[in-house]
Design a protein around this motif. Structure first.
Motif, PDB file in Angstrom:
ATOM      1  N   GLN A  97      93.983  49.542  61.747  1.00 45.02           N
ATOM      2  CA  GLN A  97      93.633  48.137  61.492  1.00 45.02           C
ATOM      3  C   GLN A  97      92.614  47.930  60.369  1.00 45.02           C
ATOM      4  O   GLN A  97      91.820  46.990  60.411  1.00 45.02           O
ATOM      5  CB  GLN A  97      93.167  47.430  62.785  1.00 45.02           C
ATOM      6  CG  GLN A  97      94.227  47.479  63.892  1.00 45.02           C
ATOM      7  CD  GLN A  97      94.223  46.259  64.796  1.00 45.02           C
ATOM      8  OE1 GLN A  97      94.013  45.132  64.346  1.00 45.02           O
ATOM      9  NE2 GLN A  97      94.477  46.442  66.072  1.00 45.02           N
ATOM     10  N   ASP A  98      92.666  48.772  59.339  1.00 46.46           N
ATOM     11  CA  ASP A  98      91.835  48.491  58.160  1.00 46.46           C
ATOM     12  C   ASP A  98      92.679  48.117  56.939  1.00 46.46           C
ATOM     13  O   ASP A  98      92.171  48.064  55.818  1.00 46.46           O
ATOM     14  CB  ASP A  98      90.893  49.660  57.840  1.00 46.46           C
ATOM     15  CG  ASP A  98      91.631  50.927  57.454  1.00 46.46           C
ATOM     16  OD1 ASP A  98      92.871  50.939  57.485  1.00 46.46           O
ATOM     17  OD2 ASP A  98      90.965  51.926  57.123  1.00 46.46           O
ATOM     18  N   ALA A  99      93.976  47.851  57.194  1.00 49.21           N
ATOM     19  CA  ALA A  99      94.862  47.429  56.113  1.00 49.21           C
ATOM     20  C   ALA A  99      95.930  46.502  56.683  1.00 49.21           C
ATOM     21  O   ALA A  99      96.259  46.581  57.870  1.00 49.21           O
ATOM     22  CB  ALA A  99      95.525  48.630  55.464  1.00 49.21           C
TER      23      ALA A  99
ATOM     24  N   VAL B  33      90.747  56.458  44.662  1.00 46.32           N
ATOM     25  CA  VAL B  33      91.679  55.363  44.411  1.00 46.32           C
ATOM     26  C   VAL B  33      92.493  55.157  45.690  1.00 46.32           C
ATOM     27  O   VAL B  33      92.599  56.067  46.517  1.00 46.32           O
ATOM     28  CB  VAL B  33      92.629  55.640  43.218  1.00 46.32           C
ATOM     29  CG1 VAL B  33      91.860  55.697  41.906  1.00 46.32           C
ATOM     30  CG2 VAL B  33      93.444  56.912  43.425  1.00 46.32           C
ATOM     31  N   THR B  34      93.039  53.968  45.846  1.00 47.33           N
ATOM     32  CA  THR B  34      93.866  53.681  47.010  1.00 47.33           C
ATOM     33  C   THR B  34      95.301  54.110  46.721  1.00 47.33           C
ATOM     34  O   THR B  34      95.786  53.925  45.608  1.00 47.33           O
ATOM     35  CB  THR B  34      93.834  52.172  47.315  1.00 47.33           C
ATOM     36  OG1 THR B  34      92.469  51.764  47.396  1.00 47.33           O
ATOM     37  CG2 THR B  34      94.527  51.857  48.616  1.00 47.33           C
ATOM     38  N   ALA B  35      95.938  54.702  47.714  1.00 48.62           N
ATOM     39  CA  ALA B  35      97.325  55.132  47.572  1.00 48.62           C
ATOM     40  C   ALA B  35      98.200  54.422  48.593  1.00 48.62           C
ATOM     41  O   ALA B  35      97.896  54.441  49.784  1.00 48.62           O
ATOM     42  CB  ALA B  35      97.435  56.635  47.761  1.00 48.62           C
ATOM     43  N   VAL B  36      99.260  53.796  48.114  1.00 48.96           N
ATOM     44  CA  VAL B  36     100.271  53.187  48.980  1.00 48.96           C
ATOM     45  C   VAL B  36     101.485  54.099  48.926  1.00 48.96           C
ATOM     46  O   VAL B  36     101.936  54.451  47.828  1.00 48.96           O
ATOM     47  CB  VAL B  36     100.700  51.804  48.465  1.00 48.96           C
ATOM     48  CG1 VAL B  36     101.666  51.161  49.439  1.00 48.96           C
ATOM     49  CG2 VAL B  36      99.505  50.934  48.193  1.00 48.96           C
ATOM     50  N   LEU B  46     105.109  53.254  54.135  1.00 40.98           N
ATOM     51  CA  LEU B  46     104.833  54.180  55.225  1.00 40.98           C
ATOM     52  C   LEU B  46     103.373  54.180  55.651  1.00 40.98           C
ATOM     53  O   LEU B  46     103.073  54.236  56.835  1.00 40.98           O
ATOM     54  CB  LEU B  46     105.223  55.603  54.804  1.00 40.98           C
ATOM     55  CG  LEU B  46     106.709  55.819  54.484  1.00 40.98           C
ATOM     56  CD1 LEU B  46     106.930  57.251  54.012  1.00 40.98           C
ATOM     57  CD2 LEU B  46     107.575  55.505  55.703  1.00 40.98           C
ATOM     58  N   MET B  47     102.482  54.138  54.674  1.00 40.48           N
ATOM     59  CA  MET B  47     101.061  54.297  54.992  1.00 40.48           C
ATOM     60  C   MET B  47     100.212  53.893  53.809  1.00 40.48           C
ATOM     61  O   MET B  47     100.712  53.726  52.697  1.00 40.48           O
ATOM     62  CB  MET B  47     100.758  55.757  55.361  1.00 40.48           C
ATOM     63  CG  MET B  47     101.155  56.752  54.284  1.00 40.48           C
ATOM     64  SD  MET B  47     100.978  58.488  54.807  1.00 40.48           S
ATOM     65  CE  MET B  47      99.179  58.679  54.696  1.00 40.48           C
ATOM     66  N   LEU B  48      98.933  53.726  54.087  1.00 44.04           N
ATOM     67  CA  LEU B  48      97.959  53.492  53.042  1.00 44.04           C
ATOM     68  C   LEU B  48      96.842  54.515  53.231  1.00 44.04           C
ATOM     69  O   LEU B  48      96.351  54.715  54.343  1.00 44.04           O
ATOM     70  CB  LEU B  48      97.414  52.069  53.159  1.00 44.04           C
ATOM     71  CG  LEU B  48      96.554  51.627  51.986  1.00 44.04           C
ATOM     72  CD1 LEU B  48      96.849  50.182  51.663  1.00 44.04           C
ATOM     73  CD2 LEU B  48      95.096  51.799  52.327  1.00 44.04           C
ATOM     74  N   ALA B  49      96.477  55.196  52.150  1.00 41.13           N
ATOM     75  CA  ALA B  49      95.437  56.209  52.246  1.00 41.13           C
ATOM     76  C   ALA B  49      94.681  56.249  50.926  1.00 41.13           C
ATOM     77  O   ALA B  49      94.795  55.311  50.124  1.00 41.13           O
ATOM     78  CB  ALA B  49      96.054  57.570  52.575  1.00 41.13           C
ATOM     79  N   HIS B  50      93.896  57.301  50.724  1.00 39.43           N
ATOM     80  CA  HIS B  50      93.077  57.391  49.507  1.00 39.43           C
ATOM     81  C   HIS B  50      93.241  58.753  48.857  1.00 39.43           C
ATOM     82  O   HIS B  50      93.556  59.742  49.529  1.00 39.43           O
ATOM     83  CB  HIS B  50      91.604  57.123  49.849  1.00 39.43           C
ATOM     84  CG  HIS B  50      91.391  55.732  50.356  1.00 39.43           C
ATOM     85  ND1 HIS B  50      91.599  55.399  51.670  1.00 39.43           N
ATOM     86  CD2 HIS B  50      91.057  54.591  49.713  1.00 39.43           C
ATOM     87  CE1 HIS B  50      91.374  54.098  51.819  1.00 39.43           C
ATOM     88  NE2 HIS B  50      91.049  53.588  50.652  1.00 39.43           N
ATOM     89  N   MET B  51      93.038  58.787  47.559  1.00 39.33           N
ATOM     90  CA  MET B  51      93.089  60.044  46.808  1.00 39.33           C
ATOM     91  C   MET B  51      91.861  60.120  45.919  1.00 39.33           C
ATOM     92  O   MET B  51      91.479  59.123  45.298  1.00 39.33           O
ATOM     93  CB  MET B  51      94.343  60.099  45.924  1.00 39.33           C
ATOM     94  CG  MET B  51      95.659  60.209  46.682  1.00 39.33           C
ATOM     95  SD  MET B  51      97.052  60.403  45.519  1.00 39.33           S
ATOM     96  CE  MET B  51      98.415  60.592  46.687  1.00 39.33           C
ATOM     97  N   ASN B  52      91.261  61.316  45.865  1.00 37.55           N
ATOM     98  CA  ASN B  52      90.246  61.578  44.850  1.00 37.55           C
ATOM     99  C   ASN B  52      90.918  62.352  43.708  1.00 37.55           C
ATOM    100  O   ASN B  52      92.146  62.561  43.719  1.00 37.55           O
ATOM    101  CB  ASN B  52      89.048  62.323  45.455  1.00 37.55           C
ATOM    102  CG  ASN B  52      89.429  63.691  45.987  1.00 37.55           C
ATOM    103  OD1 ASN B  52      90.596  64.063  45.981  1.00 37.55           O
ATOM    104  ND2 ASN B  52      88.437  64.427  46.463  1.00 37.55           N
ATOM    105  N   ALA B  53      90.141  62.785  42.733  1.00 33.49           N
ATOM    106  CA  ALA B  53      90.737  63.480  41.590  1.00 33.49           C
ATOM    107  C   ALA B  53      91.463  64.745  42.045  1.00 33.49           C
ATOM    108  O   ALA B  53      92.561  65.058  41.563  1.00 33.49           O
ATOM    109  CB  ALA B  53      89.658  63.815  40.563  1.00 33.49           C
ATOM    110  N   ALA B  54      90.868  65.461  42.992  1.00 31.19           N
ATOM    111  CA  ALA B  54      91.489  66.708  43.458  1.00 31.19           C
ATOM    112  C   ALA B  54      92.830  66.432  44.141  1.00 31.19           C
ATOM    113  O   ALA B  54      93.797  67.191  43.965  1.00 31.19           O
ATOM    114  CB  ALA B  54      90.534  67.431  44.416  1.00 31.19           C
ATOM    115  N   ALA B  55      92.901  65.365  44.918  1.00 30.09           N
ATOM    116  CA  ALA B  55      94.142  65.020  45.613  1.00 30.09           C
ATOM    117  C   ALA B  55      95.217  64.581  44.607  1.00 30.09           C
ATOM    118  O   ALA B  55      96.391  64.958  44.731  1.00 30.09           O
ATOM    119  CB  ALA B  55      93.882  63.916  46.639  1.00 30.09           C
ATOM    120  N   LEU B  56      94.812  63.804  43.608  1.00 32.33           N
ATOM    121  CA  LEU B  56      95.764  63.410  42.559  1.00 32.33           C
ATOM    122  C   LEU B  56      96.293  64.652  41.846  1.00 32.33           C
ATOM    123  O   LEU B  56      97.505  64.795  41.630  1.00 32.33           O
ATOM    124  CB  LEU B  56      95.087  62.487  41.542  1.00 32.33           C
ATOM    125  CG  LEU B  56      94.875  61.023  41.949  1.00 32.33           C
ATOM    126  CD1 LEU B  56      93.981  60.327  40.924  1.00 32.33           C
ATOM    127  CD2 LEU B  56      96.216  60.284  42.076  1.00 32.33           C
TER     128      LEU B  56
END
Lengths: 150, 150
Positions: A97-99, B33-36, B46-56
């Motif tokens: 529930q944060d999006a 950054v936010t990832a959809v 499917l989901m919303l999450a986040h990525m940093n430079a390493a994840a990108l």
């Protein structure tokens, strides 16, 4: 019409937050949840923005999508300047529930992006010799931002 | 394989950020950054999450989607525990480059959500006498989280 009320997220257990029937938005330190907006007709992801409690309420109450403009620090009725108003078809929330996922009928010229394009996601990332570069893949703008935002 | 490099967002003009061919992610104060994430086959969010430079970088380099887990404070190879690995089909960035749209082939049982459901957005908001309530609309879980995450 009564102003929509939400449940206070801090009053819910982890289980009830994920499985329950109470809408209890978990606002971040700035009072915002993330909103992903999808076109009802095409299923295309149009944009990503943020909503505070006032934007959520205005959206649910009026059926017209409102966001919170972080750059202007103000409630943002999408399309008020450009005419690209979004009619709410459905709002969903995610597991924690944060999006919210907002499905809309995109009116006007059908361009959700302030650049005049249908979607804000108009460039694809590719690697070229280890460097990440962008290709335009989103089609031409449907309006001229310079003529619309003055 | 060379590690993907990005352009420093602070070196780009407003115009080049929005119209150029340099991928210059605008990380927030937490380096994210936010990832959809969208299913390539169905188009479903499917989901919303986040990525940093390493994840990108890891995502672009390996073709397997990685996020940054804010709760664990660690790089998160999606599906490492659950088997619900996501193969990268396409990554896009948005106009101001603070979000990415990740199109994936969802492997495993096809459940992106840690609750076992296809999508994290499995509940729709409706108003009932002015109170926002949730309806389950996302279908039954495809796996039992208690059996998968131990």
């Amino acid at each position: 019409m009564s102003t929509p009320t939400f449940t206070d997220a801090t009053t819910l257990s982890h289980h009830d937050r994920e499985e329950g029937d109470r809408f209890a938005p978990r606002f971040d330190a700035h009072g915002l949840v993330t909103a992903v907006t999808v076109d009802a007709k095409t299923g295309e992801v149009l944009m990503l923005a943020h909503m505070n409690a006032a934007a959520l309420r205005a959206t649910l109450e009026t059926g017209i999508v409102h966001y919170w403009s972080r750059s202007r620090g103000a409630l943002w009725k999408k399309g008020e300047t450009s005419g690209e108003v979004q009619k709410l078809i459905e709002m969903r929330t995610d597991c924690d529930q944060d999006a919210v996922l907002v499905t809309v009928e995109q009116t006007g010229r059908g361009a959700a992006c302030h650049t005049g394009r249908v979607s804000c996601f108009y460039r694809a990332v590719r690697l070229e010799g280890g460097e990440a570069r962008l290709d335009q893949v989103g089609g031409d703008p449907l309006f001229d931002p310079k003529a619309v935002y003055r």
